[in-house]
Motif scaffolding. Sequence first.
Motif, PDB file in Angstrom:
ATOM      1  N   SER A   1      -5.749   2.561  16.442  1.00 53.09           N
ATOM      2  CA  SER A   1      -5.463   1.519  15.461  1.00 53.09           C
ATOM      3  C   SER A   1      -4.044   0.981  15.514  1.00 53.09           C
ATOM      4  O   SER A   1      -3.782  -0.111  15.015  1.00 53.09           O
TER       5      SER A   1
ATOM      6  N   ALA B   1      -1.288  11.184   3.225  1.00 59.05           N
ATOM      7  CA  ALA B   1      -2.278  10.207   2.760  1.00 59.05           C
ATOM      8  C   ALA B   1      -2.314  10.166   1.237  1.00 59.05           C
ATOM      9  O   ALA B   1      -2.382   9.088   0.626  1.00 59.05           O
TER      10      ALA B   1
ATOM     11  N   TYR C   1      -9.746  -2.588   6.494  1.00 61.39           N
ATOM     12  CA  TYR C   1      -8.314  -2.911   6.353  1.00 61.39           C
ATOM     13  C   TYR C   1      -7.911  -3.993   7.343  1.00 61.39           C
ATOM     14  O   TYR C   1      -7.195  -4.955   6.991  1.00 61.39           O
TER      15      TYR C   1
ATOM     16  N   LEU D   1      -7.678   8.322  15.977  1.00 57.75           N
ATOM     17  CA  LEU D   1      -7.718   7.135  15.121  1.00 57.75           C
ATOM     18  C   LEU D   1      -6.361   6.420  15.139  1.00 57.75           C
ATOM     19  O   LEU D   1      -6.296   5.187  15.186  1.00 57.75           O
ATOM     20  N   ALA D   2      -5.277   7.211  15.115  1.00 60.10           N
ATOM     21  CA  ALA D   2      -3.937   6.616  15.166  1.00 60.10           C
ATOM     22  C   ALA D   2      -3.732   5.883  16.489  1.00 60.10           C
ATOM     23  O   ALA D   2      -3.175   4.784  16.535  1.00 60.10           O
TER      24      ALA D   2
ATOM     25  N   LEU E   1      -1.707  -4.994  -0.107  1.00 65.22           N
ATOM     26  CA  LEU E   1      -1.733  -3.618  -0.627  1.00 65.22           C
ATOM     27  C   LEU E   1      -3.099  -2.963  -0.453  1.00 65.22           C
ATOM     28  O   LEU E   1      -3.187  -1.773  -0.108  1.00 65.22           O
TER      29      LEU E   1
ATOM     30  N   ASP F   1      -3.365  -1.978   3.115  1.00 65.30           N
ATOM     31  CA  ASP F   1      -2.514  -0.805   3.342  1.00 65.30           C
ATOM     32  C   ASP F   1      -3.208   0.477   2.875  1.00 65.30           C
ATOM     33  O   ASP F   1      -3.210   1.487   3.576  1.00 65.30           O
ATOM     34  N   ALA F   2      -3.771   0.414   1.670  1.00 63.36           N
ATOM     35  CA  ALA F   2      -4.400   1.618   1.107  1.00 63.36           C
ATOM     36  C   ALA F   2      -5.702   1.956   1.820  1.00 63.36           C
ATOM     37  O   ALA F   2      -6.098   3.129   1.869  1.00 63.36           O
TER      38      ALA F   2
ATOM     39  N   GLN G   1       2.785   2.405   9.532  1.00 64.19           N
ATOM     40  CA  GLN G   1       1.983   3.379   8.788  1.00 64.19           C
ATOM     41  C   GLN G   1       1.196   4.260   9.765  1.00 64.19           C
ATOM     42  O   GLN G   1       1.171   5.480   9.648  1.00 64.19           O
ATOM     43  N   THR G   2       0.564   3.609  10.748  1.00 61.06           N
ATOM     44  CA  THR G   2      -0.192   4.370  11.740  1.00 61.06           C
ATOM     45  C   THR G   2       0.708   5.377  12.452  1.00 61.06           C
ATOM     46  O   THR G   2       0.322   6.535  12.665  1.00 61.06           O
TER      47      THR G   2
ATOM     48  N   MET H   1     -10.065  -3.019  -2.871  1.00 59.61           N
ATOM     49  CA  MET H   1     -10.463  -2.086  -1.814  1.00 59.61           C
ATOM     50  C   MET H   1     -11.983  -1.932  -1.793  1.00 59.61           C
ATOM     51  O   MET H   1     -12.622  -1.978  -0.735  1.00 59.61           O
TER      52      MET H   1
ATOM     53  N   PHE I   1      -7.354   7.659   7.132  1.00 60.35           N
ATOM     54  CA  PHE I   1      -6.775   8.928   7.591  1.00 60.35           C
ATOM     55  C   PHE I   1      -7.121  10.060   6.631  1.00 60.35           C
ATOM     56  O   PHE I   1      -7.375  11.192   7.068  1.00 60.35           O
ATOM     57  N   ALA I   2      -7.172   9.758   5.340  1.00 59.48           N
ATOM     58  CA  ALA I   2      -7.553  10.793   4.365  1.00 59.48           C
ATOM     59  C   ALA I   2      -8.976  11.275   4.643  1.00 59.48           C
ATOM     60  O   ALA I   2      -9.266  12.483   4.566  1.00 59.48           O
TER      61      ALA I   2
ATOM     62  N   GLN J   1      -6.125   1.577   5.045  1.00 57.36           N
ATOM     63  CA  GLN J   1      -5.712   2.317   6.250  1.00 57.36           C
ATOM     64  C   GLN J   1      -5.434   3.778   5.874  1.00 57.36           C
ATOM     65  O   GLN J   1      -5.887   4.699   6.556  1.00 57.36           O
ATOM     66  N   THR J   2      -4.712   3.984   4.788  1.00 60.06           N
ATOM     67  CA  THR J   2      -4.420   5.352   4.346  1.00 60.06           C
ATOM     68  C   THR J   2      -5.720   6.117   4.094  1.00 60.06           C
ATOM     69  O   THR J   2      -5.848   7.283   4.480  1.00 60.06           O
TER      70      THR J   2
END
Lengths: 288, 288
Positions: free
Chosen positions: B143, A140, B75, B139-140, B108, B111-112, A114-115, B33, B118-119, B114-115
């Motif tokens: 992480s 995203a 996350y 950030l990428a 899940l 996962d969300a 994902q990253t 979350m 980035f958002a 982490q998304t």
Amino acid sequence: MFPDRLAEAAAEIGAALEAALAGKADQPVIHAMRYALQGGKRLRGFLVLESAALHGISRAAALPAAAAVEALHAYSLVHDDLPCMDDDDLRRGQPTVHVRWDEATAVLAGDALQTLAFALCCEPVLGPAERRLSLVAALAQASGAEGMVLGQALDIAAESAAAPLTLEEITALQAGKTGALIGFAAEAGAILAGADRGPLRAYAAALGLAFQIADDILDVEGDPEAAGKRLGKDAGAGKATFVSLLGLEGAKARAKDLVTIAELALAPYGAAAETLRDAARFAIARQS
Amino acid sequence: MFPDRLAEAAAEIGAALEAALAGKADQPVIHAMRYALQGGKRLRGFLVLESAALHGISRAAALPAAAAVEALHAYSLVHDDLPCMDDDDLRRGQPTVHVRWDEATAVLAGDALQTLAFALCCEPVLGPAERRLSLVAALAQASGAEGMVLGQALDIAAESAAAPLTLEEITALQAGKTGALIGFAAEAGAILAGADRGPLRAYAAALGLAFQIADDILDVEGDPEAAGKRLGKDAGAGKATFVSLLGLEGAKARAKDLVTIAELALAPYGAAAETLRDAARFAIARQS
């Protein structure tokens, strides 16, 4: 021929993904990432390249975005296959990551994939920073708690629900689970060009649903060897699918209608969008 | 007082995270979350805000970046606590996500989250697109498979290794596992300002290591109630830690030296960086 064009794009995208992992640490988690990125039709990545071509963007200038959507897709497969999720042992004809390595490696490899998807959206060749940032935001949106993850969560909840899902519920579920990322892929070219995303959004909405109906049909009458994964599991689990709700013939008719809708949505682009129309027809004719 | 300033920032960051999830679907994965984002010291988010202040960036204009690093951190905790990873039942004094819900929801939700991180880096208030994109890229880098995930993978590999890790190996492991994200947090202000990241990078490298040594010391002599998690597990598992390798007094002396190094790295900023110096001192004085 469409299959040749798809295979050619798949090879380019595969090479870009290989390159993205080149020189990384010699660790199981990196090997597992590389393994998870192998194979597959690369249909999402192909949509990125064709959507870019439609906007006059070269393949080279769109390739990292195509690689990004495939990395994101690969992460979702690795996590979906986990024992606590769909518990699948076979994917693309090979043992799944947690079978080949272990669950911890599968969780971590998925996390890092994902990253990697977000990192790939930052590649300078994709164009001005503003466009790349729009790509990050769109990815995203498609993959997170409003898109793919929500769809997968609804799918898992459905397994323990008292009643099978209705057609409306399963359509909403699939709009997240597979539709959101297909939508991102189809719109990527418009995002990179700063162009109107409307027609491609309409195309992708129909295509995504047709794609999922085709998956449900394959689950019933496909060849497990060609599919490279376990089939018949949804019917076996008593899960509602488009086939259980519409019947086999009804599902096929609906998929065909959706492909027509997808084709019509591309009218503003005229003949230039012929390959994207081919892609929609392919989505329901494929064997895997 | 430093603890008051930290608590004040934690409240602001917590509110920003709440706002980011407001209006999302009423589903277990979203509840999980929200749950995973509660509590914690928010030290990483605080570093973002202070690093921004050092560059004349207001708290409001840095807040989404602070929320992003805390979402990323949350996350990583949800996934690290999974049975296939560190198998922890308690976190921040509460049942872990997979205990409160189940493993699928924990995978899940992580996962969300982490998304979501980035958002959050895409939020317009953070400034020009180019700077926000640099933040995404950083950030990428911190992480993924070169940073946090690699560190966690090395940590898991160490559990089944024939010999305990050496001091050099454990330092490399921690540079990824905790150091990379602390580095991102400390450099975030410089990234958003387009300024030189060198001094903050040096500060964070020393701070991150001091932070981890302090964690190892807490694992040995901390109060489980104050820490809100199981302690003594590393020594129990025969794992090499900074304490096992340096001795308790040696580890304390090393942590103190590192804080001095971190303080000295901030010399170019003079008195303006006093709160970041306080943060370094806090990192080894904390009880949780």
